[in-house]
Design a protein around this motif. Structure first.
Motif, PDB file in Angstrom:
ATOM      1  N   MET A 183      56.994 -28.843  42.384  1.00  0.00           N
ATOM      2  CA  MET A 183      57.133 -28.818  44.164  1.00  0.00           C
ATOM      3  C   MET A 183      57.847 -29.548  44.462  1.00  0.00           C
ATOM      4  N   ASN A 184      58.171 -29.114  46.308  1.00  0.00           N
ATOM      5  CA  ASN A 184      58.796 -29.698  46.901  1.00  0.00           C
ATOM      6  C   ASN A 184      58.180 -30.905  47.975  1.00  0.00           C
ATOM      7  N   ALA A 205      52.980 -17.462  52.679  1.00  0.00           N
ATOM      8  CA  ALA A 205      53.081 -17.511  51.370  1.00  0.00           C
ATOM      9  C   ALA A 205      54.272 -17.613  50.904  1.00  0.00           C
ATOM     10  N   GLY A 206      55.691 -17.061  51.351  1.00  0.00           N
ATOM     11  CA  GLY A 206      56.565 -16.832  51.749  1.00  0.00           C
ATOM     12  C   GLY A 206      57.535 -18.430  50.983  1.00  0.00           C
ATOM     13  N   TYR A 207      56.815 -19.427  51.860  1.00  0.00           N
ATOM     14  CA  TYR A 207      56.514 -21.033  51.338  1.00  0.00           C
ATOM     15  C   TYR A 207      56.406 -21.589  50.090  1.00  0.00           C
ATOM     16  N   ILE A 208      55.217 -21.078  50.286  1.00  0.00           N
ATOM     17  CA  ILE A 208      54.474 -21.321  48.780  1.00  0.00           C
ATOM     18  C   ILE A 208      54.721 -21.180  48.057  1.00  0.00           C
ATOM     19  N   ASP A 217      58.031 -20.327  47.039  1.00  0.00           N
ATOM     20  CA  ASP A 217      59.466 -21.076  46.742  1.00  0.00           C
ATOM     21  C   ASP A 217      59.389 -23.090  46.468  1.00  0.00           C
ATOM     22  N   GLY A 218      57.409 -22.990  46.277  1.00  0.00           N
ATOM     23  CA  GLY A 218      57.456 -24.290  45.549  1.00  0.00           C
ATOM     24  C   GLY A 218      56.976 -25.032  46.278  1.00  0.00           C
ATOM     25  N   GLU A 219      57.186 -24.899  47.807  1.00  0.00           N
ATOM     26  CA  GLU A 219      57.260 -25.961  49.171  1.00  0.00           C
ATOM     27  C   GLU A 219      55.438 -26.525  49.388  1.00  0.00           C
ATOM     28  N   ASP A 220      55.254 -27.472  49.581  1.00  0.00           N
ATOM     29  CA  ASP A 220      53.529 -27.697  49.785  1.00  0.00           C
ATOM     30  C   ASP A 220      53.140 -27.749  51.367  1.00  0.00           C
ATOM     31  N   VAL A 221      52.783 -27.306  51.330  1.00  0.00           N
ATOM     32  CA  VAL A 221      52.018 -26.822  52.885  1.00  0.00           C
ATOM     33  C   VAL A 221      50.429 -27.263  53.398  1.00  0.00           C
TER      34      VAL A 221
END
Length: 107
Positions: free
Chosen positions: A1-2, A31-34, A36-40
């Protein structure tokens, strides 16, 4: 993850504000952020209370209603089995104990 954490604030009007991009985002954007592998992390604006799990649950429910998240009943049962058990209310426990006592006395 990022390694970068994307912080999203939820306002009282239920709008989501992405502090990284200084813009509003909807659940699909989240959902798109997640994806894309981003931590939210999602927090309430006023209290800073972490509401990430609640928001992600809402996202899944929304997608399930639209039919775009094909979660099987078995998968949902598996998730529910991982949840902590809810304690029964004290009054219900008394009724259950009384019913057991009555049944045992009759035997």
């Amino acid at each position: 993850m990022n390694n970068k954490l994307r912080k999203v604030k939820r306002y009282s009007n239920r709008k989501l504000y992405d502090t990284s991009s200084s813009s509003y985002v909807n659940l699909d954007g989240l959902a798109g952020y997640i994806q894309d592998g981003e931590d939210v992390v999602v927090v309430e604006n006023e209290s800073e209370k972490d509401i990430t799990a609640e928001t992600l649950t809402q996202l899944i429910l929304q997608r399930q209603k639209r039919g775009t998240t094909p979660l099987s009943v078995d998968m949902l049962k598996s998730v529910i089995m991982q949840l902590p058990k809810v304690q029964t209310r004290p009054k219900q426990e008394k009724v259950d104990r009384a019913a057991r006592a009555t049944t045992e006395a009759e035997d």
